[in-house]
Design an enzyme around this catalytic site. Structure first.
Site, short mmCIF file in Angstrom:
data_model
loop_
_atom_site.label_atom_id
_atom_site.label_comp_id
_atom_site.label_asym_id
_atom_site.label_seq_id
_atom_site.Cartn_x
_atom_site.Cartn_y
_atom_site.Cartn_z
N GLU A 237 7.85 -10.77 -18.73
CA GLU A 237 8.15 -9.62 -18.82
C GLU A 237 6.69 -9.30 -18.71
O GLU A 237 6.26 -8.08 -19.36
CB GLU A 237 8.97 -9.00 -20.37
CG GLU A 237 10.35 -9.26 -19.55
CD GLU A 237 11.55 -8.81 -20.86
OE1 GLU A 237 11.17 -8.78 -21.91
OE2 GLU A 237 12.56 -9.87 -20.79
N ASP B 30 10.02 -26.45 -27.13
CA ASP B 30 10.31 -27.43 -28.07
C ASP B 30 11.71 -28.47 -27.15
O ASP B 30 12.56 -26.89 -27.18
CB ASP B 30 11.08 -27.03 -29.09
CG ASP B 30 10.73 -28.68 -30.37
OD1 ASP B 30 10.16 -29.72 -30.64
OD2 ASP B 30 12.22 -29.31 -30.91
#
Ligand code: GLC
Ligand code: CA
Length: 538
Positions: A255, A201
């Site tokens: 990751e 956002d």
């Protein structure tokens, strides 16, 4: 050879969780409700779902005011329900992208409660606090998107805190590495739970000018234009450090293998695409607002928007497109039914990743929300800019409340009646739903549509727009007419056309009906006759 990432060319479907399906009869959509509709999503043919916020929240901004980043609000269900949703969608080959709201929390978040407790609180610096201006009053002139000055005075500690949105949505201080680490852990929490991507956002707002300089006023602003354009937001948004934060978020997402980072960046194309990153190490998909904000909607403005955007993309970057979302009016109300059908043809055939907003596949128009039911903070400040018209319940069938809920829904059903339901439209080959589903079908099956190269196709009349998508020996053309009379279709450059689909039930490859959008397959003269045929291949 490295596999093509799943999100390239994937069709995303945005669900506003409050409004999709209510499983427990409280009038509000929830996660088990979405699970019940998983077969529908698979039938529709989308590749991934983007879920709006479902985290614990006082719901001032309907979940964009988060009070616990790693939970599920009881209105929407439980973490167990979330896991079931991921399992149900994955079992159907559908990926799950969740919303992440890092710029601000709710003022009820324990971090903010602690931060405002005293000037020496351990988490004081987790939010953006500033002393009053020299002569008193707010620290600077920045304006909130929901109206008024963006600073709220806290009498107990004698300072102001920044809120780019509602005063109950204090901005987190991303300059503080503890905040960044806490947010990284939030991301890891959801990624480890199996989500396939993150929609960030207001990514471009994460960093603010450290000197908190006043924004210049926009002297071009005219009454009637969005009030948030009254200032040139030079110091409160799109700061160089926002790119550092974008890289930080991307590194955490990386990751985990095979995840996508989508970033909300409400900026002109050339500034928005900077959020791919100089080394393409920021968002995979900085959202492209050009179609959602296009006014007027015409072949000229569309062509310019498409050319501008594609022309400014860095090499190898994936384009993305959407016509509207939970912050805009419904596309059908913006353009009318016929033009909205044409718009869906463009959305689902332009190169890159389209995002389809729930309900648009039915052509749902804006809801009519009585003023006393409006509680969107933007509507409270500016009723003419209510975002609730596009947040009404999904319309499933002709039972009470369009099959959304057994109770009165939180917002009224946009249009009662069979015409506006999945149940009716799925039986009708001429419906918007059938059109959207066919488009999704061909995207999935036809490599030219899904991944093919894009090239504009010359047209002889300015009321037409056309382009080709080609991959290997497969090629399709997308032709659209904005005229209100029948027009000749452009000639096939090499071979002949076969109609794959039309937004106006027109099987004649030579002509375009008024406001028709159509997808044509190019059959080269050299290819074996009969090898290609129109219609759905199994
Ligand atoms: C984004 C959301 C919008 C929300 C705002 C504040 O623009 O799409 O719905 O109000 O951020 O979080
Ligand atoms: Ca419910």
């Amino acid at each position: 050879m490295t596999a093509r990432p799943w999100w390239r060319g994937a069709a995303l479907y945005q669900i506003y969780p409050r409004s999709f399906a209510d499983s427990n009869g409280d009038g509000i959509g929830d996660l088990p409700g979405i699970v019940r509709k998983a077969d529908y999503l698979q039938w529709l043919g989308i590749d991934a779902v983007w879920l709006g916020p479902f985290y614990p929240s006082p719901m001032v901004d309907f979940g964009y005011d988060v009070s616990d980043y790693t939970g599920v609000d009881p209105i929407f269900g439980s973490l167990g329900d979330f896991d079931e949703l991921v399992t149900a969608l994955h079992a159907r080959g559908i990926r799950v992208v969740v919303d992440f709201v890092p710029n601000h929390s709710s003022d009820r978040h324990p971090w903010f409660v602690e931060s405002r407790s005293s000037r020496t609180a351990r988490r004081r610096d987790w939010y953006v606090w500033a002393d009053p201006a020299a002569g008193g009053g707010p620290p600077n002139n920045w304006e909130s998107y929901f109206g008024g000055n963006a600073w709220e005075f806290d009498p107990a500690t004698g300072q102001y805190y920044l809120h780019t949105y509602h005063r109950t949505q204090p901005d987190l201080n991303w300059a503080n590495s503890e905040v960044r680490q806490a947010m990284a852990d939030v991301l890891r929490f959801w990624l480890a739970r199996g989500v396939d991507g993150i929609r960030v956002d207001v990514l471009w707002i994460l960093a603010k000018d450290p000197a908190l300089r006043d924004n210049p006023l926009n002297d071009q602003w005219q009454p009637g234009e969005p009030y948030w354009h009254r200032q040139v937001r030079r110091y409160s948004e799109d700061q160089p450090e926002a790119h550092t934060h974008a890289r930080f978020i991307r590194a955490v997402i990386d990751e985990f293998p095979d995840r996508v980072m989508i970033g909300e960046v409400v900026l002109p194309a050339e500034r928005a695409v900077a959020y791919y990153g100089v080394a393409q190490d920021e968002a995979h998909l900085p959202l492209n607002f050009s179609l959602a904000e296009l006014t007027p909607w015409s072949p000229q403005t569309l062509r310019a928007a498409i050319d501008d955007y594609l022309g400014s993309l860095p090499a190898g970057a994936e384009p993305n497109w959407f016509l509207g979302n939970h912050d805009f009016e419904r596309i059908t109300s913006r353009l009318g039914q016929r033009m909205a059908r044409l718009a869906q043809v463009l959305l689902l055939t332009l190169p890159g990743t389209p995002l389809l907003y729930y309900g648009d596949e039915l052509g749902l128009p804006n809801g009519r929300i009585p003023v006393d039911l409006m509680s969107d903070p933007q509507a409270v400040a500016f009723p003419e800019r209510s975002r609730e018209a596009a947040r009404t319940p999904m319309q499933w069938d002709t039972t009470a409340h369009a099959g959304f809920s057994t109770a009165t829904p939180w917002l009224p059903v946009s249009r009662p009646g069979a015409k506006w339901t999945v149940g009716q439209q799925h039986k009708d080959p001429a419906s918007m739903l059938s059109l959207v589903r066919s488009l999704l079908y061909y995207r999935a099956k036809n490599p030219a549509l899904r991944d093919g190269n894009y090239a504009p196709l010359p047209v002889t009349d300015p009321r037409m727009l056309a382009f080709t998508r080609t991959s290997g020996d497969r090629g399709v053309a997308v032709v659209a007419s904005f005229a209100d009379e029948v027009m000749p279709a452009p000639a096939c450059p090499d071979g002949q056309w076969t109609v794959l689909l039309s937004s106006a039930a027109n099987n004649d490859p030579q002509i375009l009906k008024p406001m028709e959008g159509k997808v044509l397959e190019m059959t080269r003269h050299t290819s074996a006759a009969g090898e290609r045929q129109a219609g759905i291949r199994s």
